[in-house]
Write a protein that holds these residues in place. Structure first.
Motif, mmCIF file in Angstrom:
data_model
loop_
_atom_site.group_PDB
_atom_site.id
_atom_site.type_symbol
_atom_site.label_atom_id
_atom_site.label_comp_id
_atom_site.label_asym_id
_atom_site.label_seq_id
_atom_site.Cartn_x
_atom_site.Cartn_y
_atom_site.Cartn_z
ATOM 1 N N ARG A 46 0.843 -1.210 0.000
ATOM 2 C CA ARG A 46 0.000 0.000 0.000
ATOM 3 C C ARG A 46 0.872 1.251 0.000
ATOM 4 O O ARG A 46 0.581 2.231 -0.697
ATOM 5 C CB ARG A 46 -0.936 -0.021 1.210
ATOM 6 C CG ARG A 46 -1.902 -1.199 1.248
ATOM 7 C CD ARG A 46 -2.563 -1.325 2.606
ATOM 8 N NE ARG A 46 -1.574 -1.594 3.660
ATOM 9 C CZ ARG A 46 -1.871 -1.698 4.952
ATOM 10 N NH1 ARG A 46 -3.139 -1.547 5.354
ATOM 11 N NH2 ARG A 46 -0.924 -1.936 5.835
ATOM 12 N N GLU A 75 -6.277 7.661 2.432
ATOM 13 C CA GLU A 75 -7.579 7.270 1.868
ATOM 14 C C GLU A 75 -7.399 6.662 0.479
ATOM 15 O O GLU A 75 -8.033 5.659 0.133
ATOM 16 C CB GLU A 75 -8.494 8.500 1.794
ATOM 17 C CG GLU A 75 -9.884 8.191 1.249
ATOM 18 C CD GLU A 75 -10.775 9.414 1.202
ATOM 19 O OE1 GLU A 75 -11.935 9.294 0.763
ATOM 20 O OE2 GLU A 75 -10.305 10.509 1.597
ATOM 21 N N TRP A 76 -6.511 7.241 -0.327
ATOM 22 C CA TRP A 76 -6.268 6.744 -1.688
ATOM 23 C C TRP A 76 -5.699 5.326 -1.672
ATOM 24 O O TRP A 76 -6.018 4.498 -2.525
ATOM 25 C CB TRP A 76 -5.294 7.699 -2.384
ATOM 26 C CG TRP A 76 -4.912 7.310 -3.783
ATOM 27 C CD1 TRP A 76 -5.662 7.457 -4.916
ATOM 28 C CD2 TRP A 76 -3.665 6.713 -4.204
ATOM 29 N NE1 TRP A 76 -4.956 6.995 -6.016
ATOM 30 C CE2 TRP A 76 -3.740 6.538 -5.604
ATOM 31 C CE3 TRP A 76 -2.511 6.332 -3.527
ATOM 32 C CZ2 TRP A 76 -2.691 5.985 -6.344
ATOM 33 C CZ3 TRP A 76 -1.462 5.780 -4.244
ATOM 34 C CH2 TRP A 76 -1.561 5.614 -5.647
ATOM 35 N N ALA A 77 -4.838 5.043 -0.689
ATOM 36 C CA ALA A 77 -4.174 3.738 -0.628
ATOM 37 C C ALA A 77 -4.917 2.736 0.258
ATOM 38 O O ALA A 77 -4.437 1.622 0.466
ATOM 39 C CB ALA A 77 -2.748 3.902 -0.119
ATOM 40 N N HIS A 78 -6.081 3.152 0.795
ATOM 41 C CA HIS A 78 -6.894 2.276 1.643
ATOM 42 C C HIS A 78 -6.119 1.813 2.871
ATOM 43 O O HIS A 78 -6.017 0.619 3.186
ATOM 44 C CB HIS A 78 -7.400 1.060 0.848
ATOM 45 C CG HIS A 78 -8.139 1.422 -0.401
ATOM 46 N ND1 HIS A 78 -9.359 2.073 -0.382
ATOM 47 C CD2 HIS A 78 -7.818 1.250 -1.714
ATOM 48 C CE1 HIS A 78 -9.775 2.268 -1.630
ATOM 49 N NE2 HIS A 78 -8.842 1.785 -2.449
ATOM 50 N N VAL A 79 -5.527 2.788 3.566
ATOM 51 C CA VAL A 79 -4.804 2.531 4.802
ATOM 52 C C VAL A 79 -5.137 3.666 5.763
ATOM 53 O O VAL A 79 -5.459 4.776 5.332
ATOM 54 C CB VAL A 79 -3.281 2.464 4.530
ATOM 55 C CG1 VAL A 79 -2.763 3.774 3.964
ATOM 56 C CG2 VAL A 79 -2.511 2.068 5.782
ATOM 57 N N THR A 80 -5.107 3.414 7.046
ATOM 58 C CA THR A 80 -5.415 4.477 7.998
ATOM 59 C C THR A 80 -4.252 5.466 8.071
ATOM 60 O O THR A 80 -3.083 5.083 7.883
ATOM 61 C CB THR A 80 -5.668 3.920 9.410
ATOM 62 O OG1 THR A 80 -4.447 3.372 9.924
ATOM 63 C CG2 THR A 80 -6.749 2.844 9.386
#
Length: 269
Positions: A165, A188-193
């Motif tokens: 990610r 948000e773009w990489a789907h990680v907090t």
């Protein structure tokens, strides 16, 4: 300045350095190249120290890819695979160290800041022909070896990440350093907090996300400078609101302004 013939003769000696007792412990070379230079991955039986008087070069070792400015040098121990690529004309230097003399030198590739003492010592040694050493020459060789031995690893690289990610984010920023998305937006773009992104950047690279992005921009700035781009164009290309903000960060990073970086007074080779 050594003639091209004498320079080639010295280069030939680097390939057999240390094979006979009468060979010196190291050979230093210096010169200018006006055309792009790129070397495929290779290794030497000798150790190699690479540096620049002016210009920019990219070097790949097991450290990863680094952009070498004239304030740093890279040490490559014997048998370590590496490659290099210049970005525009450059005045460079190299020191080849016999395997025997490498016994007490760092065993892993290392980037470190070049002292004035090391730079001037290499320049002096680069003017010698290969032959029996005078006492003063041996003393200078000892200085060069001591500077390598006592060097403090700078880690002036752009360390890459392992988390897939975060690799997506790193590659996107390398492709477009001007991308101004915030840490939260990248997360948000990489789907990680955001918390995970921030923590993993430090764990995997030793740098915060902000410092890593700044370094990516500075490395690109060196490449653009070497290609002849104007300072204002580079500042806008890298996403800075003003040339002054870019110049201030460049000066803090490299110790000089972008305008002077490639025009610093050079030694007489």
């Amino acid at each position: 300045m050594l003639s091209q013939k004498r320079l080639q003769q010295k280069m030939a000696y680097t390939r057999v350095l240390g094979e006979q007792d009468q060979h010196p412990p190291l050979i230093a070379l210096a010169g200018r190249q006006d055309t792009p230079r790129e070397s495929a991955p290779h290794h030497h039986a000798t150790g190699q120290l690479l540096g620049l008087f002016s210009g920019v070069m990219s070097v790949r070792t097991e450290l990863g890819v680094l952009v070498l400015p004239n304030s740093r040098a890279v040490w490559i121990p014997p048998s370590h695979i590496h490659s290099a690529q210049s970005h525009g004309p450059f005045d460079g230097w190299a020191v080849y160290v016999s395997p025997q003399a490498c016994a007490t030198l760092p065993e892993q590739p290392r980037v470190f800041e070049v002292s004035g003492l090391l730079r001037e010592s290499v320049l002096r040694a680069a003017q010698w022909d290969v032959g029996p050493l005078q006492a003063s020459q041996q003393h200078l060789i000892d200085v060069i070896l001591d500077e390598i031995r006592e060097s403090r690893e700078d880690s002036f690289t752009l360390p890459m990440l392992r988390d897939p990610r975060l690799v997506r984010i790193a590659n996107a920023l390398i492709d477009d350093p001007a991308d101004s998305r915030t840490l939260n937006q990248w997360a948000e773009w990489a789907h990680v907090t955001p918390r995970t992104l921030s923590r993993r950047f430090v764990v995997e690279t030793g740098l915060t996300f902000t410092i890593w992005r700044q370094r990516a921009r500075m490395f690109r700035a060196l490449e653009l400078l070497a290609a002849g781009a104007a300072v204002t164009h580079i500042a806008l290309e890298l996403g800075y609101d003003s040339a002054s903000a870019f110049i201030a960060l460049f000066r803090r990073t490299f110790g000089t302004t972008p305008g002077r970086y490639l025009t610093t007074n050079l030694p007489q080779l």
